[in-house]
Design a protein around this motif. Structure first.
Motif, PDB file in Angstrom:
ATOM      1  N   TYR A  40       0.820  -1.205   0.000  1.00  0.00           N
ATOM      2  CA  TYR A  40       0.000   0.000   0.000  1.00  0.00           C
ATOM      3  C   TYR A  40       0.857   1.260   0.000  1.00  0.00           C
ATOM      4  CZ  TYR A  40      -3.483  -3.470   0.624  1.00  0.00           C
ATOM      5  OH  TYR A  40      -4.258  -4.572   0.426  1.00  0.00           O
ATOM      6  N   THR A  41       2.063   1.165   0.517  1.00  0.00           N
ATOM      7  CA  THR A  41       3.012   2.270   0.388  1.00  0.00           C
ATOM      8  C   THR A  41       3.331   2.478  -1.090  1.00  0.00           C
ATOM      9  OG1 THR A  41       3.941   1.819   2.563  1.00  0.00           O
ATOM     10  CG2 THR A  41       5.315   3.101   1.033  1.00  0.00           C
ATOM     11  N   ARG A  42       3.516   1.394  -1.811  1.00  0.00           N
ATOM     12  CA  ARG A  42       3.779   1.472  -3.262  1.00  0.00           C
ATOM     13  C   ARG A  42       2.566   2.030  -4.009  1.00  0.00           C
ATOM     14  NH1 ARG A  42       8.772   1.441  -2.694  1.00  0.00           N
ATOM     15  NH2 ARG A  42       9.888  -0.521  -2.572  1.00  0.00           N
ATOM     16  N   VAL A  43       1.373   1.639  -3.598  1.00  0.00           N
ATOM     17  CA  VAL A  43       0.156   2.169  -4.232  1.00  0.00           C
ATOM     18  C   VAL A  43       0.102   3.682  -4.033  1.00  0.00           C
ATOM     19  CG1 VAL A  43      -2.378   2.202  -4.161  1.00  0.00           C
ATOM     20  CG2 VAL A  43      -1.155   0.023  -4.062  1.00  0.00           C
ATOM     21  N   THR A  44       0.395   4.127  -2.816  1.00  0.00           N
ATOM     22  CA  THR A  44       0.388   5.563  -2.518  1.00  0.00           C
ATOM     23  C   THR A  44       1.408   6.296  -3.391  1.00  0.00           C
ATOM     24  OG1 THR A  44      -0.300   5.114  -0.252  1.00  0.00           O
ATOM     25  CG2 THR A  44       0.677   7.274  -0.683  1.00  0.00           C
ATOM     26  N   GLU A  45       2.609   5.740  -3.503  1.00  0.00           N
ATOM     27  CA  GLU A  45       3.644   6.350  -4.347  1.00  0.00           C
ATOM     28  C   GLU A  45       3.219   6.374  -5.811  1.00  0.00           C
ATOM     29  OE1 GLU A  45       6.965   3.852  -3.423  1.00  0.00           O
ATOM     30  OE2 GLU A  45       7.290   4.782  -1.469  1.00  0.00           O
ATOM     31  N   SER A  46       2.609   5.288  -6.268  1.00  0.00           N
ATOM     32  CA  SER A  46       2.155   5.202  -7.650  1.00  0.00           C
ATOM     33  C   SER A  46       1.065   6.230  -7.934  1.00  0.00           C
ATOM     34  CB  SER A  46       1.631   3.786  -7.923  1.00  0.00           C
ATOM     35  OG  SER A  46       1.143   3.666  -9.231  1.00  0.00           O
ATOM     36  N   ALA A  47       0.145   6.380  -7.002  1.00  0.00           N
ATOM     37  CA  ALA A  47      -0.933   7.364  -7.171  1.00  0.00           C
ATOM     38  C   ALA A  47      -0.359   8.776  -7.249  1.00  0.00           C
ATOM     39  CB  ALA A  47      -1.929   7.250  -6.021  1.00  0.00           C
ATOM     40  N   GLU A  48       0.600   9.055  -6.400  1.00  0.00           N
ATOM     41  CA  GLU A  48       1.201  10.391  -6.386  1.00  0.00           C
ATOM     42  C   GLU A  48       2.000  10.656  -7.661  1.00  0.00           C
ATOM     43  OE1 GLU A  48       1.403  14.101  -4.767  1.00  0.00           O
ATOM     44  OE2 GLU A  48       0.159  12.420  -4.146  1.00  0.00           O
ATOM     45  N   ARG A  49       2.631   9.604  -8.213  1.00  0.00           N
ATOM     46  CA  ARG A  49       3.342   9.767  -9.491  1.00  0.00           C
ATOM     47  C   ARG A  49       2.344  10.015 -10.619  1.00  0.00           C
ATOM     48  NH1 ARG A  49       6.524   5.558  -7.707  1.00  0.00           N
ATOM     49  NH2 ARG A  49       5.395   4.068  -8.990  1.00  0.00           N
ATOM     50  N   SER A  50       1.178   9.423 -10.513  1.00  0.00           N
ATOM     51  CA  SER A  50       0.163   9.625 -11.551  1.00  0.00           C
ATOM     52  C   SER A  50      -0.330  11.057 -11.578  1.00  0.00           C
ATOM     53  CB  SER A  50      -1.041   8.714 -11.312  1.00  0.00           C
ATOM     54  OG  SER A  50      -0.756   7.428 -11.714  1.00  0.00           O
ATOM     55  N   MET A  51      -0.591  11.594 -10.385  1.00  0.00           N
ATOM     56  CA  MET A  51      -1.100  12.966 -10.303  1.00  0.00           C
ATOM     57  C   MET A  51      -0.708  13.555  -8.957  1.00  0.00           C
ATOM     58  SD  MET A  51      -4.978  14.394 -10.728  1.00  0.00           S
ATOM     59  CE  MET A  51      -4.972  14.069 -12.486  1.00  0.00           C
ATOM     60  N   THR A  52      -0.017  14.646  -8.985  1.00  0.00           N
ATOM     61  CA  THR A  52       0.376  15.314  -7.752  1.00  0.00           C
ATOM     62  C   THR A  52      -0.864  15.681  -6.948  1.00  0.00           C
ATOM     63  OG1 THR A  52       2.341  16.203  -8.831  1.00  0.00           O
ATOM     64  CG2 THR A  52       1.642  17.284  -6.798  1.00  0.00           C
ATOM     65  N   GLY A  53      -0.842  15.329  -5.676  1.00  0.00           N
ATOM     66  CA  GLY A  53      -1.971  15.622  -4.797  1.00  0.00           C
ATOM     67  C   GLY A  53      -2.956  14.476  -4.663  1.00  0.00           C
ATOM     68  N   CYS A  54      -2.768  13.421  -5.443  1.00  0.00           N
ATOM     69  CA  CYS A  54      -3.710  12.312  -5.422  1.00  0.00           C
ATOM     70  C   CYS A  54      -3.750  11.622  -4.058  1.00  0.00           C
ATOM     71  CB  CYS A  54      -3.383  11.292  -6.507  1.00  0.00           C
ATOM     72  SG  CYS A  54      -4.538   9.900  -6.537  1.00  0.00           S
ATOM     73  N   ALA A  55      -2.595  11.294  -3.520  1.00  0.00           N
ATOM     74  CA  ALA A  55      -2.564  10.560  -2.248  1.00  0.00           C
ATOM     75  C   ALA A  55      -3.269  11.346  -1.150  1.00  0.00           C
ATOM     76  CB  ALA A  55      -1.126  10.245  -1.861  1.00  0.00           C
ATOM     77  N   ALA A  56      -3.002  12.627  -1.067  1.00  0.00           N
ATOM     78  CA  ALA A  56      -3.643  13.460  -0.044  1.00  0.00           C
ATOM     79  C   ALA A  56      -5.149  13.551  -0.273  1.00  0.00           C
ATOM     80  CB  ALA A  56      -3.023  14.856  -0.030  1.00  0.00           C
ATOM     81  N   ALA A  57      -5.571  13.636  -1.528  1.00  0.00           N
ATOM     82  CA  ALA A  57      -6.998  13.718  -1.838  1.00  0.00           C
ATOM     83  C   ALA A  57      -7.722  12.431  -1.455  1.00  0.00           C
ATOM     84  CB  ALA A  57      -7.207  14.026  -3.325  1.00  0.00           C
ATOM     85  N   VAL A  58      -7.111  11.302  -1.753  1.00  0.00           N
ATOM     86  CA  VAL A  58      -7.721  10.014  -1.407  1.00  0.00           C
ATOM     87  C   VAL A  58      -7.804   9.871   0.109  1.00  0.00           C
ATOM     88  CG1 VAL A  58      -7.447   7.508  -1.524  1.00  0.00           C
ATOM     89  CG2 VAL A  58      -7.083   8.893  -3.567  1.00  0.00           C
ATOM     90  N   LYS A  59      -6.739  10.223   0.806  1.00  0.00           N
ATOM     91  CA  LYS A  59      -6.754  10.148   2.275  1.00  0.00           C
ATOM     92  C   LYS A  59      -7.829  11.057   2.846  1.00  0.00           C
ATOM     93  CE  LYS A  59      -1.929   8.833   2.810  1.00  0.00           C
ATOM     94  NZ  LYS A  59      -0.580   9.245   3.244  1.00  0.00           N
ATOM     95  N   SER A  60      -7.973  12.243   2.284  1.00  0.00           N
ATOM     96  CA  SER A  60      -8.997  13.182   2.735  1.00  0.00           C
ATOM     97  C   SER A  60     -10.398  12.617   2.509  1.00  0.00           C
ATOM     98  CB  SER A  60      -8.837  14.514   2.004  1.00  0.00           C
ATOM     99  OG  SER A  60      -9.860  15.404   2.352  1.00  0.00           O
TER     100      SER A  60
END
Length: 148
Positions: A40-60
């Motif tokens: 899931y750390t890798r998923v988070t990194e992958s999401a952030e590489r896809s679009m800046t701000g994605c990981a924070a938006a999903v967590k929110s």
């Protein structure tokens, strides 16, 4: 995971299976040699590489989901996330909330499988766009992103 199954087949039946190619098998995960949340750390990194701000938006969005289910009734949760009715008589609010959250988390995590190379043509990129836009919009939009 066919790679994992081939490796286990080789270990279980060495007289039958001469060799097994397990290139994609998460052997260290099943051997409990890595942190259980490493994927899931890798998923988070992958999401952030896809679009800046994605990981924070999903967590929110998931924080908003958890806040909603803490105060909502079973019926409100079922209605908000379009759960088919009638619900099982044994269904309770906590179980429904856990099931919905798990389903949404796993659905998002599985987008990582097809996110190589990360670019604007992947489902991960499109989904990240939905979450980032939903969080920017505010209100209940982040939960709509989870629902969709």
């Amino acid at each position: 995971y066919p790679g994992f199954l081939s490796a286990m087949m080789r270990l279980r039946y060495p007289a039958v299976v001469d060799m097994a190619y397990a290139a994609s098998a998460p052997m260290k995960f099943y051997g409990q040699e890595v942190d259980e949340y490493a994927y899931y750390t890798r998923v988070t990194e992958s999401a952030e590489r896809s679009m800046t701000g994605c990981a924070a938006a999903v967590k929110s969005a998931f924080a908003q989901f958890e806040s909603f289910v803490a105060d909502a009734s079973l019926e409100q949760i079922a209605e908000r996330f379009a759960v088919c009715s009638p619900l099982s008589p044994s269904e309770n609010k906590e179980q429904l909330a856990d099931d919905l959250e798990f389903l949404a988390q796993q659905t998002f995590a599985n987008l990582n499988m097809a996110n190589y190379p990360p670019d604007n043509r992947t489902a991960m990129y499109r989904t990240c766009g939905d979450f980032v836009a939903a969080v920017a919009k505010g209100g209940s939009a982040p939960m709509d992103a989870i629902r969709s």
